[in-house]
Design a protein around this motif. Sequence first.
Motif, PDB file in Angstrom:
ATOM      1  N   CYS A   6       0.785  -1.245   0.056  1.00  0.00           N
ATOM      2  CA  CYS A   6       0.016  -0.070   0.026  1.00  0.00           C
ATOM      3  C   CYS A   6       0.903   1.261  -0.048  1.00  0.00           C
ATOM      4  O   CYS A   6       1.982   1.155   0.723  1.00  0.00           O
ATOM      5  N   THR A   8       1.797   4.839   1.212  1.00  0.00           N
ATOM      6  CA  THR A   8       1.894   5.380   2.661  1.00  0.00           C
ATOM      7  C   THR A   8       1.336   6.565   2.569  1.00  0.00           C
ATOM      8  O   THR A   8       0.923   7.218   3.516  1.00  0.00           O
ATOM      9  N   HIS A  17       3.414  -4.828   3.509  1.00  0.00           N
ATOM     10  CA  HIS A  17       3.032  -5.192   4.799  1.00  0.00           C
ATOM     11  C   HIS A  17       2.851  -6.643   4.825  1.00  0.00           C
ATOM     12  O   HIS A  17       2.245  -6.986   3.826  1.00  0.00           O
ATOM     13  N   GLU A  61      -9.955   0.371   2.280  1.00  0.00           N
ATOM     14  CA  GLU A  61      -8.999  -0.525   2.803  1.00  0.00           C
ATOM     15  C   GLU A  61      -8.203   0.481   3.929  1.00  0.00           C
ATOM     16  O   GLU A  61      -7.440  -0.136   4.607  1.00  0.00           O
ATOM     17  N   GLU A  66      -4.700  -3.316   8.848  1.00  0.00           N
ATOM     18  CA  GLU A  66      -3.919  -3.765   7.733  1.00  0.00           C
ATOM     19  C   GLU A  66      -4.058  -5.016   7.227  1.00  0.00           C
ATOM     20  O   GLU A  66      -4.339  -5.715   6.229  1.00  0.00           O
ATOM     21  N   ALA A  69      -7.219  -5.557   5.147  1.00  0.00           N
ATOM     22  CA  ALA A  69      -7.170  -4.616   3.900  1.00  0.00           C
ATOM     23  C   ALA A  69      -7.727  -5.281   2.601  1.00  0.00           C
ATOM     24  O   ALA A  69      -8.657  -4.782   1.857  1.00  0.00           O
TER      25      ALA A  69
END
Length: 240
Positions: A6, A8, A17, A61, A66, A69
């Motif tokens: 993802c 940031t 992640h 998401e 996390e 997501a």
Amino acid sequence: MLYYYCNTGQTGINKPHKFWGMFVNQSQFKAMRQHMVESQLRTSDVNDPAILGAMAQVPREAYVPEARASTAYMDRAIPLTEGRALNPPLTIGRLIVEADLAPTDKVLLIGAASGYTADIVARLAGHVVALEESTELAAQARTHLDARDNITFVEGPLNQGAAAHAPYDVIIVDGAIEELPAIIVTQLAPEGRVVAGIVDRAVTRLCYGVRVGERVAFNPFADMEAAPLPGFAKPKVFSF
């Protein structure tokens, strides 16, 4: 071990992640969001272009843990923290449709959680008072949305509303409750609108109501899953 990626928004690069599942990047999240709009919302009475546009823009998401997501766009509630959950996309969409928001409306959102619904509603209404009683969730919502100048965050018991900012043109209860307390009804403007999931004999019915005098008479419009909100149980009636 698999990862999803993802952006940031801080470094301009994709940060990995850990996730036990599949690779998911930002373009895939965008595709999931569009699929949600086309297959879950547009086909199920959520067809207002402004609402669809808002829900197509807000990254669902980003508002869930996390580790969850990659499941954010499934048509189900997503667990958050402290027993709370983010409502399914269709539930949120149907509530917003029935609320019939106008650009001039002042809205009380009860159960703001991590901020997802507040993000959508703030794109459709004039001002949103986002009420949340979980300190952890309220902090998450502020992190996401503090830059929005038409959202006021209030931290306190959900079942008390936010009287200091009343009256409201619309109240959106973003979850399932057994009854709407009288103290919240008084915060709604005369002929103001309210939408909520009302639990009726173990079935959650999404309902629409209008304040007339000191009452709100609810009319159900769909039986649908909604995450329960704390503090709205009916008083127990004992018989002897």
